[in-house]
Design an enzyme around this catalytic site. Structure first.
Site, short mmCIF file in Angstrom:
data_model
loop_
_atom_site.label_atom_id
_atom_site.label_comp_id
_atom_site.label_asym_id
_atom_site.label_seq_id
_atom_site.Cartn_x
_atom_site.Cartn_y
_atom_site.Cartn_z
N ALA A 153 0.83 -1.21 0.00
CA ALA A 153 0.00 0.00 0.00
C ALA A 153 0.86 1.26 0.00
O ALA A 153 0.58 2.22 -0.72
CB ALA A 153 -0.93 -0.01 1.21
N TYR A 154 1.92 1.23 0.79
CA TYR A 154 2.83 2.38 0.89
C TYR A 154 3.55 2.60 -0.44
O TYR A 154 3.62 3.73 -0.94
CB TYR A 154 3.83 2.10 2.01
CG TYR A 154 4.79 3.21 2.33
CD1 TYR A 154 4.34 4.43 2.84
CD2 TYR A 154 6.16 3.03 2.18
CE1 TYR A 154 5.23 5.44 3.17
CE2 TYR A 154 7.06 4.04 2.51
CZ TYR A 154 6.59 5.24 3.00
OH TYR A 154 7.47 6.24 3.32
N ALA A 155 4.06 1.51 -1.01
CA ALA A 155 4.79 1.62 -2.27
C ALA A 155 3.89 2.13 -3.38
O ALA A 155 4.31 2.96 -4.20
CB ALA A 155 5.37 0.25 -2.65
N ALA A 156 2.66 1.66 -3.41
CA ALA A 156 1.72 2.09 -4.45
C ALA A 156 1.46 3.59 -4.37
O ALA A 156 1.48 4.30 -5.38
CB ALA A 156 0.41 1.32 -4.32
N LYS A 158 3.35 5.88 -2.88
CA LYS A 158 4.58 6.63 -3.13
C LYS A 158 4.89 6.72 -4.63
O LYS A 158 5.33 7.76 -5.13
CB LYS A 158 5.76 5.98 -2.40
CG LYS A 158 5.77 6.25 -0.89
CD LYS A 158 5.83 7.73 -0.58
CE LYS A 158 6.10 8.02 0.88
NZ LYS A 158 5.94 9.46 1.19
#
Length: 251
Positions: A153-156, A158
């Site tokens: 979720a964080y990578a998406a 960012k």
């Protein structure tokens, strides 16, 4: 010499971690900084620290997940100081789980605290940044660039931020507005939580950093933010600046 003398800066998530490091570095260079944070206690504590250097700086309590009122953050700061020179979209919250375990709530948390505030604050700030020929500093992560486990979720969010930053750089360059991205590794509360949750992975990442350490939020990350907010970076836009001790070397 004060590189940011009388520049008005908004930093989201400015009460702690990387946000507070940038705030300290910028006020020491003459900036007037409005730190935006949901936590009133830590926000007021940071405001006191900033006042010792920059009496005009302020804390503004706001919930970035309250999308309808994001524009009011920009309005409040401009009404107080008369202008806006730099917008720093730093705040972001996420839950670390595998893709298989990721829920809609996990995705919503990451996008509602990271991507959407970045997007809508940029929109609201645009008229004022046109006037000042200002700067936007957004934040990426090695989690997105390298695809770190448990960071879906964080990578998406960012990587979505990186995407809109490049679009803005293309659209807003004609107005003299610079839009750049910092991808940091630093001893922030988020990294400390990650170290506790995945100590072996944390140590493995640290050991792979060519410079052998995690960055300091003020001396390492903050100083690069000062550069990107200053006239020294006038001919740099649309770039992802890796402030990570050499962990990721972009081609």
């Amino acid at each position: 010499m004060a590189k940011l003398k009388n520049k008005v800066v908004i930093i989201t998530g400015g009460a702690g971690g990387i946000g507070s490091g940038m705030a300290k570095a910028m006020v020491k260079e003459g900036a007037i900084v409005a730190i935006v944070d949901v936590n009133e206690d830590t926000g007021k504590a940071m405001e006191e620290k900033l006042h010792a250097i920059s009496p005009k700086s302020m804390f503004l309590q706001a919930d970035l997940m309250d999308r309808e009122n994001l524009g009011q953050i920009i309005t409040t700061v401009v009404e107080k100081y008369g202008k806006l020179d730099v917008l720093v979209n730093n705040a972001h919250a996420s839950r670390q789980v595998t893709i298989a375990e990721t829920t809609q709530a996990d995705l919503d948390l990451s996008f509602d605290t990271g991507f959407y505030p970045t997007f809508y604050l940029m929109q609201a700030a645009l008229p004022f940044l046109k006037e000042s020929k200002g700067n936007v500093i957004n934040f990426a992560s090695g989690a997105g660039l390298n695809g770190h486990e448990t960071q879906a979720a964080y990578a998406a969010a960012k990587e979505a931020i990186r995407g809109i930053s490049r679009v803005a750089a293309n659209e807003w360059g004609r107005f003299g507005i610079n839009v750049n991205i910092i991808s940091p590794i630093a001893n922030s509360p988020g990294v400390e939580a990650w170290a506790k949750a995945q100590p072996e992975y944390y140590e493995a990442v640290k050991n792979k950093i060519p410079m052998g350490r995690f960055g300091d939020v003020e001396k390492d990350i903050g100083r690069v933010a000062v550069f990107l907010a200053s006239e020294d970076s006038n001919y740099i836009t649309g770039q992802t600046i890796m402030v990570d001790g050499g962990s990721i070397m972009l081609h």
